[in-house]
Design an enzyme around this catalytic site. Structure first.
Site, short mmCIF file in Angstrom:
data_model
loop_
_atom_site.label_atom_id
_atom_site.label_comp_id
_atom_site.label_asym_id
_atom_site.label_seq_id
_atom_site.Cartn_x
_atom_site.Cartn_y
_atom_site.Cartn_z
N SER A 186 0.46 -1.50 0.25
CA SER A 186 -0.18 0.17 0.44
C SER A 186 0.72 1.28 0.11
CB SER A 186 -1.26 0.06 1.34
OG SER A 186 -1.85 0.20 0.49
N ASP B 226 -10.18 -3.63 -5.36
CA ASP B 226 -9.13 -2.11 -4.84
C ASP B 226 -8.97 -1.27 -5.66
OD1 ASP B 226 -7.41 -0.65 -3.40
OD2 ASP B 226 -5.33 -2.65 -3.87
N HIS C 136 -8.25 -4.63 -0.81
CA HIS C 136 -6.43 -4.58 -0.17
C HIS C 136 -6.43 -5.00 1.53
CE1 HIS C 136 -4.00 -1.30 -0.48
NE2 HIS C 136 -4.46 -0.87 0.64
#
Ligand SMILES: *[C@@H]1O[C@H](CO)[C@@H](O)[C@H](O)[C@H]1NC(C)=O
Ligand SMILES: *[C@@H]1O[C@H](CO)[C@@H](O)[C@H](O)[C@H]1NC(C)=O
Length: 406
Positions: free
Chosen positions: A192, A346, A376
């Site tokens: 991320s 995501d 995600h």
């Protein structure tokens, strides 16, 4: 008293129903578990909004609860030796194989950058501590988990610079020798926002004329890679998806850059680009870089770019150290081989997909793993009670790639 109790119960059930029945695609495995996990995240987010509104504690301050709740003290065990150190002023947790390699055998190394939108997270969280230990055990590697400073207290470029300083420090020959690390077998990796930092430092190191030791690989797990277009098909498709709805991702971006709330609103409507962005929009043109199956049925229109009042222009928006997709191809072709993981559900899916296309077209060796039922953050959901099979699968595949390629 009793009616008050019943009233509270009613409110509670209404809220639960509202949260739990948030739309989650049927394809996602262990749907109920994800609904409940998401219910917790959403409730905390609402509480954080409320707290900020009342002036009690700012939004990210409340959201930090997750980081604190999952906090651990990383300690040594018989397999992994753990030390907390400072590399050029920045805290790191160093994980090394337990038996000190008295045979002088050199080891691989992974510099790991945790996720959390540059605002949350810590290397001292259960899932990151566990991942670091697994990397050590399975790769016989040294893992440097970086405790970079966080926004909103420290806006861009502080988190980036902290990571860059750590890497520069670690890549010195005498430091590598101290940890018995093979200078030819070092990777940087992150998930991320950590994937964002990993991609950015990999590019910047490549441009650094003083740099002698080069990275062998970069491994990016559902990375954030650009802030110019926050209306890609994946942002549109997944704006209400669990764990990272669009509002939260936009919040992370805006708080990374500034405490001025007007940027959040501009970013939500994708109207945050100034005239300086115009020449860079071609680098995030999803109509050109997404495979057809991900593009349709969406119709491309370039984000509007307006001439903004100079006092409102935020230079960081067009800085490739924040948005690694914004570099020209000439800065991509010499990058080390890459692993990119993307998830269908995501908002950041298309950031990863676009980077895969651009790196490949520039001639970089890229392994791309797309999880068509992935969401995600899944790779960090590997601990009870929020452990997901898909998270375990992702982690196994990721470690397998490192084994083969580092
Ligand atoms: C984006 O790509 C499409 C198709 O390749 C092209 O027609 C369009 O002009 C591009 N727009 C920008 C802003 O780069
Ligand atoms: C894209 O454009 C086509 C033709 O104009 C239209 O039929 C379609 O609904 C549009 N798709 C979206 C997602 O707006």
């Amino acid at each position: 008293m009793r009616s008050k109790g019943i009233f509270l119960l009613l409110v509670f059930s209404a809220l639960t129903a509202y949260y739990v029945y948030s739309p989650i695609p049927d394809e996602i495995e262990e749907r109920w578990k994800l609904m409940i996990t998401d219910c917790f995240f959403r409730s905390l987010s609402h509480l954080a909004d409320f707290s900020e509104l009342l002036g009690l504690k700012d939004y990210m301050g409340v959201m930090m609860f997750i980081t604190i709740a999952e906090g651990v003290v990383p300690v040594s065990d018989e397999r992994v030796r753990v030390t907390e150190e400072v590399f050029d002023g920045v805290g790191v947790v160093v994980y090394e194989p337990g038996q000190q390699g008295g045979d002088g055998e050199l080891r691989r190394a992974v510099v790991y950058l945790h996720g959390g939108g540059w605002c949350l997270g810590s290397s001292r969280m259960g899932p990151y501590d566990l991942l670091a230990r697994q990397l050590v055990s399975e790769l016989n590697a040294v893992v440097i988990s970086v405790e970079y400073r966080l926004a909103p207290e420290h806006h861009f470029p502080v988190p980036f610079e902290d990571v860059y300083r750590v890497i520069k420090h670690f890549l010195q020959r005498q430091v590598l020798a101290k940890y018995s690390v093979d200078p030819g077998r070092i990777a940087v990796s992150g998930d991320s926002a950590g994937g964002n930092l990993a991609a950015a430092v990999t590019q910047q190191l490549q441009q650094d004329p003083e740099q002698q030791v080069a990275l062998k690989a970069q491994a990016l797990l559902y990375p954030v890679l650009q802030a110019l277009d926050l209306n890609t098909p994946s942002y549109q498709q997944n704006q209400e998806m669990p764990i990272l709805p669009k509002t939260l991702m936009v919040r992370f971006w805006s708080e990374y850059f500034t405490s001025d709330k007007s940027l959040f609103h501009a970013m939500m409507s994708n109207s945050h680009n100034s005239l300086e962005s115009v020449g860079l929009l071609k680098f995030v043109n999803w109509s050109a870089f997404l495979p057809e199956s991900f593009r349709s049925p969406y119709n491309y229109s370039a984000p509007a770019a307006e001439s903004l009042d100079p006092s409102r222009t935020i230079a960081a928006i067009i800085d490739p150290r924040a948005s690694p997709l914004l570099v020209p191809d000439s800065m991509l072709h010499a990058l080390p081989k890459a692993y990119v993981l993307t998830c269908e559900y995501d908002v950041l899916r298309d950031d990863g997909l676009m980077y895969v296309t651009r790196l490949r077209r520039a001639g970089v060796d890229v392994t791309h793993e797309h999880y068509s039922t992935g969401f995600h953050g899944a790779l960090m959901f590997t601990m009870w009670p929020t452990d997901f099979q898909i998270g375990h699968k992702m982690k196994d595949n990721y470690i397998h790639w490192l084994k083969q390629n580092l």
